[in-house]
Scaffold this active site. Structure first.
Site, PDB file in Angstrom:
ATOM      1  N   GLY A  14       0.781  -1.237   0.000  1.00  0.00           N
ATOM      2  CA  GLY A  14       0.000   0.000   0.000  1.00  0.00           C
ATOM      3  C   GLY A  14       0.810   1.284   0.000  1.00  0.00           C
ATOM      4  CB  SER A  15       4.263   2.252  -0.859  1.00  0.00           C
ATOM      5  OG  SER A  15       4.475   1.906  -2.199  1.00  0.00           O
ATOM      6  CG  ASN A  16       1.941   3.341  -5.855  1.00  0.00           C
ATOM      7  OD1 ASN A  16       2.338   4.395  -6.338  1.00  0.00           O
ATOM      8  ND2 ASN A  16       2.555   2.179  -6.048  1.00  0.00           N
ATOM      9  NE  ARG A  68     -10.809 -14.401 -13.115  1.00  0.00           N
ATOM     10  CZ  ARG A  68      -9.674 -13.983 -12.571  1.00  0.00           C
ATOM     11  NH1 ARG A  68      -9.612 -12.827 -11.962  1.00  0.00           N
ATOM     12  NH2 ARG A  68      -8.588 -14.720 -12.636  1.00  0.00           N
ATOM     13  CG  LEU A  96     -10.411  -5.631 -11.854  1.00  0.00           C
ATOM     14  CD1 LEU A  96     -10.212  -4.121 -11.842  1.00  0.00           C
ATOM     15  CD2 LEU A  96     -11.336  -6.060 -10.719  1.00  0.00           C
ATOM     16  CG  HIS A 112       2.144  -2.022 -15.258  1.00  0.00           C
ATOM     17  ND1 HIS A 112       1.814  -3.273 -14.771  1.00  0.00           N
ATOM     18  CD2 HIS A 112       3.173  -2.216 -16.114  1.00  0.00           C
ATOM     19  CE1 HIS A 112       2.605  -4.180 -15.327  1.00  0.00           C
ATOM     20  NE2 HIS A 112       3.432  -3.558 -16.153  1.00  0.00           N
ATOM     21  CB  VAL A 147      -3.604  -8.081 -18.479  1.00  0.00           C
ATOM     22  CG1 VAL A 147      -2.581  -7.854 -17.375  1.00  0.00           C
ATOM     23  CG2 VAL A 147      -4.637  -9.100 -18.032  1.00  0.00           C
ATOM     24  CG  ASP A 148      -0.637  -4.625 -16.749  1.00  0.00           C
ATOM     25  OD1 ASP A 148      -1.253  -4.085 -15.821  1.00  0.00           O
ATOM     26  OD2 ASP A 148       0.071  -5.630 -16.593  1.00  0.00           O
ATOM     27  CD  GLU A 177       5.235   1.956  -8.954  1.00  0.00           C
ATOM     28  OE1 GLU A 177       4.147   1.719  -8.421  1.00  0.00           O
ATOM     29  OE2 GLU A 177       6.091   1.070  -9.160  1.00  0.00           O
TER      30      GLU A 177
HETATM   31  C1  GAR Z   1       3.609  -1.195  -7.273  1.00  0.00           C
HETATM   32  O1  GAR Z   1       4.927  -1.221  -7.769  1.00  0.00           O
HETATM   33  C2  GAR Z   1       2.609  -1.198  -8.413  1.00  0.00           C
HETATM   34  O2  GAR Z   1       3.049  -0.480  -9.527  1.00  0.00           O
HETATM   35  C3  GAR Z   1       2.526  -2.678  -8.713  1.00  0.00           C
HETATM   36  O3  GAR Z   1       2.526  -3.310  -7.452  1.00  0.00           O
HETATM   37  C4  GAR Z   1       3.274  -2.511  -6.550  1.00  0.00           C
HETATM   38  C5  GAR Z   1       2.423  -2.261  -5.333  1.00  0.00           C
HETATM   39  O4  GAR Z   1       3.145  -1.593  -4.335  1.00  0.00           O
HETATM   40  N1  GAR Z   1       1.365  -2.977  -9.477  1.00  0.00           N
HETATM   41  C6  GAR Z   1       1.308  -3.948 -10.394  1.00  0.00           C
HETATM   42  O5  GAR Z   1       2.249  -4.681 -10.633  1.00  0.00           O
HETATM   43  C7  GAR Z   1      -0.023  -4.066 -11.109  1.00  0.00           C
HETATM   44  N2  GAR Z   1       0.126  -4.824 -12.308  1.00  0.00           N
HETATM   45  P1  GAR Z   1       2.389  -0.797  -3.206  1.00  0.00           P
HETATM   46  O6  GAR Z   1       1.399  -1.782  -2.602  1.00  0.00           O
HETATM   47  O7  GAR Z   1       3.457  -0.436  -2.221  1.00  0.00           O
HETATM   48  O8  GAR Z   1       1.731   0.387  -3.823  1.00  0.00           O
END
Ligand code: GAR
Length: 228
Positions: A14-16, A68, A96, A112, A147-148, A177
């Protein structure tokens, strides 16, 4: 100014999410975070959200045994109960369905860890190192069924250094990010994103004046001999 009610979906650290919560603490930020939802009950980000005083919810995908549509109906119910109008995926690691993506068309945003369309999917940093690219980065985009895939809102590029490991490269990208996700979500929430022919344009956005080259041009010159 009305602040658009926004939910953040996470699966882990959850840093983002934390970067978005920090930005949304500013009363002039155009998104208000009304919910943090995780598909994993043990996601570390849930505790961070709780400490920040944001409502949290868990919809454990394992309880739906691969159904799903049922999982997403439960997610949608939480989003509706919270009054969310925008959904920001922040390390949400469930694919999703087309139905969910269509319901949230142009209101569903993702980050991403690569310069899309390069390195879709998982293990992006290891694959960038293996490919020998000299520039890597991250992308914020609107979500489409593939995806992406989806219109790109913002990207940040970082150099790949010769002695990089997956961890050092991931850390360099993650810093970016956290830098690009809050303004990209703000642009969407403020109604400054126009999608035209599969491409997104942010009204009023500025481009940088300088390019990034790696190695620095001049790398073919012989090294300067040591003095003396
Ligand atoms: C982040 O690097 C994000 O870009 C990636 O997961 C990490 C989550 O970190 N997302 C993906 O790979 C989605 N395809 P976070 O939980 O610290 O934000």
């Amino acid at each position: 100014m009305t602040r658009r009610p926004t939910a953040i979906l996470i699966s882990g650290r959850g840093s983002n999410m934390a970067a978005l919560l920090a930005a949304a603490r500013d009363p002039s930020y155009p998104a208000r975070i009304v919910l943090v939802l995780s598909n994993r009950p043990d996601a570390a980000g849930l505790e961070r959200a709780r400490q920040a005083g944001v409502p949290i919810a868990v919809v454990d995908h394992r309880a739906f045994r691969g159904d799903r549509a049922a999982f997403e109906a439960a997610v949608d119910a939480e989003l509706a109960a919270a009054g969310a109008e925008i959904v920001a995926l922040a390390g949400f690691l469930r694919v999703l369905t087309e139905g969910f993506v269509a319901r949230w068309q142009d209101r569903l945003v993702n980050i991403h860890p690569s310069l899309l369309p390069a390195f879709k999917g998982l293990d992006t940093h290891a694959r960038a190192l293996a490919a020998g690219v000299k520039i890597h980065g991250c992308t914020v985009h609107l979500v489409r069924a593939g995806v992406d895939e989806g219109p790109i809102l913002a990207q940040a590029a970082v150099p790949v250094l010769p002695d990089d490991t997956e961890a050092t490269l991931a850390a360099r990208v993650l810093e970016q990010e956290h830098r690009i996700y809050p303004p990209a979500l703000a642009a969407l929430a403020a109604g400054r994103v126009r999608v035209e022919g599969g491409r997104a344009v942010i009204l009023g956005a500025r481009a940088p004046g300088a390019a990034l080259a790696n190695p620095l041009p001049g790398f073919a010159a012989p090294p300067t001999p040591p003095p003396g």
